[in-house]
Design an enzyme around this catalytic site. Structure first.
Site, PDB file in Angstrom:
ATOM      1  N   HIS A 257      66.713  -9.956   7.697  1.00  0.00           N
ATOM      2  CA  HIS A 257      66.205 -10.169   9.047  1.00  0.00           C
ATOM      3  C   HIS A 257      67.193  -9.670  10.096  1.00  0.00           C
ATOM      4  O   HIS A 257      66.858  -9.575  11.271  1.00  0.00           O
ATOM      5  CB  HIS A 257      65.935 -11.665   9.233  1.00  0.00           C
ATOM      6  CG  HIS A 257      65.306 -12.005  10.535  1.00  0.00           C
ATOM      7  ND1 HIS A 257      64.336 -11.231  11.124  1.00  0.00           N
ATOM      8  CD2 HIS A 257      65.519 -13.016  11.392  1.00  0.00           C
ATOM      9  CE1 HIS A 257      63.976 -11.775  12.265  1.00  0.00           C
ATOM     10  NE2 HIS A 257      64.683 -12.854  12.460  1.00  0.00           N
ATOM     11  N   CYS A 258      68.432  -9.345   9.679  1.00  0.00           N
ATOM     12  CA  CYS A 258      69.458  -9.083  10.696  1.00  0.00           C
ATOM     13  C   CYS A 258      69.778  -7.602  10.863  1.00  0.00           C
ATOM     14  O   CYS A 258      69.486  -7.000  11.898  1.00  0.00           O
ATOM     15  CB  CYS A 258      70.731  -9.845  10.349  1.00  0.00           C
ATOM     16  SG  CYS A 258      70.472 -11.620  10.373  1.00  0.00           S
ATOM     17  N   LEU A 259      70.386  -6.985   9.838  1.00  0.00           N
ATOM     18  CA  LEU A 259      70.960  -5.645  10.034  1.00  0.00           C
ATOM     19  C   LEU A 259      69.940  -4.571  10.413  1.00  0.00           C
ATOM     20  O   LEU A 259      70.247  -3.716  11.252  1.00  0.00           O
ATOM     21  CB  LEU A 259      71.756  -5.221   8.796  1.00  0.00           C
ATOM     22  CG  LEU A 259      72.975  -6.086   8.452  1.00  0.00           C
ATOM     23  CD1 LEU A 259      73.869  -5.387   7.448  1.00  0.00           C
ATOM     24  CD2 LEU A 259      73.780  -6.453   9.686  1.00  0.00           C
TER      25      LEU A 259
END
Ligand SMILES: NC(=O)c1ccc[n+]([C@@H]2O[C@H](COP(=O)([O-])OP(=O)(O)OC[C@H]3O[C@@H](n4cnc5c(N)ncnc54)[C@H](O)[C@@H]3O)[C@@H](O)[C@H]2O)c1
Length: 416
Positions: A257-259
């Site tokens: 979900h982040c990078l």
């Protein structure tokens, strides 16, 4: 002390448990009834929070609800809702805004509000604050407002919420004091910043740092492949330097979900300042290409044994975005599966953490059956439970995108 948590997902649920275990009462709120009913039954959908840990806290310390009115008697409310990308990789703050509006309707004098969702600098002040002030109250005097990024790394056990320093930036010095006090309940080290913007950007710096370095090593892996040099040997060698080098490894592309998402929040905001964030764009481009490179590797490996991709049975080993978890968000295995299908390959998978892969309409096969019924096994995510010596021994051909088979020498083995 009572803390409200808005959004009971990968970030909110572990946070709720951390507060509850520190003897703080928690009101956990989610708009998804299924999530709330699960938590109310003591059933965790987040791998880092085993149900055995959650269940004894539910009813005792944690109340799960969909009713915003339950937030009214909380001393602090922490917002942990998603911040995805909308069309054309632009920030989608709809969840943050919806949480802010609902909270404004029940906001009470003296409450502290903290945003934890990852976002671009200025969100807390320019987007959340006006919504909360629609309550008629003023931040800094009637209520307090701060930003504190979540630094959770799903699946990691060596660093916990307690041992990971917590960044906090308040709208005013009083807001900062209140937020630092709150997190001191569950974190050993609270790091005070002078503004929410600095805290918002610090989180993005952490993620962009990883994204850029992963892209750099992915690019080198492609070059090393063309030059006939083993990239893993090169990385191991460079990593012997005791200073000035940090190890990053190539792989099938970025997931989670982040990078793949957060850096573009900053790229978007930077455009308002006429500032092109070239490292972010370039890293995104290189990392997005990585599944294509992996598929090319598989096609070449099949070609070397005289098989076309069309009609070949390709097994994906590990489809979650990283080892040790079942999270499929942005998982590169999905793109790799799609690309292989476009070439006419028959795709199957085995993943001890993922029973079903709806994007490809597949269910996880038992490992032995999967290996014996494939022409090539691709190690996309190297879950620790899988015996890779067995994989190399039983699969006709193995393509390893993770370097997990280093140390195994076999004629049927190809590494990234
Ligand atoms: N997952 C991670 O590893 C991680 C790490 C650091 C930061 N973050 C950031 O934390 C934030 C949350 O991510 P996550 O992984 O926990 O997401 P998630 O999808 O796992 O959970 C979010 C929850 O919020 C709920 N929700 C959505 N809108 C809501 C609303 N208006 N009111 C109440 N609940 C609502 C959803 O139903 C869902 O259960 C994101 O900004 C993300 O970038 C995530």
């Amino acid at each position: 002390m009572k803390v409200g948590i808005i959004g009971l997902g990968y970030v909110g649920l572990p946070l709720a448990v951390a507060f509850a275990e520190a003897n703080t009462d928690v009101v956990g709120l989610d708009v998804n009834h299924r999530v709330v009913e699960g938590v109310a039954r003591g059933e965790s959908s987040v791998e880092d929070v085993p149900s055995e840990r959650l269940a004894p806290l539910v009813g005792e310390r944690i109340e799960a609800t969909t009713d915003h009115a339950r937030l009214a008697d909380c001393d602090a409310v922490v917002i942990c809702v998603p911040t995805p990308l909308a069309h054309r990789r632009e920030p989608d703050l709809a969840y943050v805004e919806s949480a802010g509006r609902s909270l404004a309707a029940v906001l009470r004098k003296g409450q502290l509000v903290v945003l934890e969702s990852t976002t671009y600098p200025g969100t807390t002040r320019d987007r959340l604050l006006p919504l909360l002030e629609e309550s008629g109250m003023r931040a800094g005097s009637d209520f307090h407002l701060a930003f504190s990024p979540e630094r959770i790394d799903p699946g990691r056990t060596d660093h916990t919420i307690r041992t990971t320093p917590k960044l906090v930036g308040g709208l005013t010095p009083a807001c900062l004091d209140r937020a630092a006090e709150l997190y001191a309940l569950i974190c050993d080290d609270v790091v005070r910043l002078t503004s929410p913007e600095a805290a918002e950007l610090a989180k993005l710096l952490e993620n962009i740092f990883r994204s850029v370095n992963i892209a750099m090593v992915n690019e080198l892996a492609m070059l090393a492949d063309r030059m006939g040099i083993d990239i893993w040997e090169v990385i191991d060698a460079a990593a012997t330097k005791p200073f000035g080098f940090m190890r990053f490894e190539p792989g099938p592309g970025m997931g989670g979900h982040c990078l793949p998402i957060d850096p573009f929040y900053l790229a978007f905001k930077a455009r308002e300042f006429d500032f092109p964030t070239e490292f972010i764009e370039l890293a995104g481009k290189v990392n997005l290409h990585q599944p294509h490179f992996c598929v090319e590797k598989v096609v070449r490996a099949l070609n070397d044994i005289g098989r076309p991709a069309r009609g070949s049975r390709v097994l994906l080993l590990g489809v979650a975005y990283k080892a040790g978890v079942g999270d499929l968000r942005e998982a590169p295995a999905i793109r790799i599966g799609e690309l292989l299908r476009e070439l006419g390959a028959e795709v199957s998978y085995h993943d001890p953490h993922v029973d079903e892969l709806p994007d490809l309409g597949l269910r996880s096969l038992e490992l032995g059956e999967a290996l014996s019924e494939s022409d090539v096994a691709c190690i996309v995510t190297a879950h620790p439970e899988v015996d890779y010596e067995r994989v190399v021994a039983e699969a006709p051909l193995v393509v390893d995108f993770r370097g997990i088979t280093r140390g195994i020498e076999a004629a049927n083995l190809v590494r990234l």
